[in-house]
Design a protein around this motif. Structure first.
Motif: not given
Length: 291
Positions: A117-141
């Motif tokens: 659900r966190t990934a779903f929200d990050l992908a929706r609410h953030l600016e496109r570039g930051e959204a990918l940054e945050r999704l990658d970081a979540l997947m990195w962990n």
């Protein structure tokens, strides 16, 4: 006693006095206080935000990603909460969105949106570039199931930002070792280049001697972000030059990108290198939103 308290509740219980609140606590949110013995960590602020919702909210967004262990989150980032109605205030962003029970877990003693659900929200609410940054970081962990995130789009067909969710999720890569690398990869995608592999091992026999940020093994072309610390640290700079020579001796073309460069400039170098190695690429296309 907890370092984070509801002032009115603590006063009513007799565990603090008004003098104690004035002298020994600082205000986190309206009615929520942090002991001066503690620096305001993200966890403290998340606890405070949860208390500010009357213990009804669920920590979401970037703060939830951090509580799941995702790196590169500033402790002062605003705390998003879902599932409760409260007034927005500095450092606290309430979202009036539905969250199902199977989308809630607990981290650090708090109700937090699940990794999916966190990934779903990050992908929706953030600016496109930051959204990918945050999704990658979540997947990195720790890996999350992209298909399960996609399934939430079916559960919430009227949710805002679904087009961006569907665009970004196939691009998520846990091999991005910094937010800037995620941005570079997004530029490569927007320019129409083949998807690069991340964290490419360069081996001597069976022993890895280097890992490349991203690139194309077939064509032996790599792209690496050259952070400021590499150029300012003389010892690190010398190591970087030796590493670059080693990679070139093994046949790699390494495109080094610095923060000040416009995407058009370094993308042109990437296209030239790929074309020279037989990859069919055209002139780079730079979308304004990817710059």
């Amino acid at each position: 006693m907890s370092d984070v308290i509801l002032g009115g509740e603590a006063l009513a219980a007799g565990v603090v006095t008004r003098h104690d609140l004035r002298m020994n606590y600082t205000v986190l949110y309206r009615g929520v206080y942090l002991s001066k013995r503690s620096a305001a960590s993200l966890r403290h602020r998340a606890i405070g935000a949860w208390l500010a919702t009357g213990r009804r909210g669920v920590v979401a967004g970037v703060a939830a990603a951090s509580l799941h262990g995702a790196p590169w989150v500033d402790p002062s980032t605003p705390i998003e909460v879902v599932g409760a109605n409260c007034r927005p205030q500095e450092g606290l962003i309430p979202r009036t969105e539905r969250v199902a029970e199977d989308e809630i877990t607990r981290r650090s003693g708090l109700p937090v949106t699940t990794r999916v659900r966190t990934a779903f929200d990050l992908a929706r609410h953030l600016e496109r570039g930051e959204a990918l940054e945050r999704l990658d970081a979540l997947m990195w962990n720790q890996r999350f199931d992209v298909d399960q995130v996609m399934a939430l789009a079916g559960r919430y067909p009227r949710a805002r930002g679904l087009r961006q969710v569907r665009e970004l999720l196939p691009l998520v890569d846990g091999g991005a070792a910094s937010p800037r690398e995620s941005r570079l990869r997004l530029c490569l995608h927007d320019a129409g280049l083949p998807r690069p592999e991340t964290q490419i091992p360069v081996v001597d026999g069976s022993r890895p001697v280097a890992f490349l940020d991203m690139g194309w093994r077939e064509f032996m072309v790599a792209v690496e972000y050259d952070g400021d610390h590499h150029r300012k640290d003389r010892a690190q700079y010398v190591k970087d030059i030796a590493r670059l020579r080693m990679l070139e001796e093994r046949g790699w073309i390494v495109i080094r990108v610095i923060a000040e460069e416009h995407p058009h400039d370094w993308l042109a170098r990437v296209c030239t290198a790929l074309a020279g190695r037989g990859c069919p690429v055209g002139a780079p296309v730079v979308r304004r939103r990817a710059a």
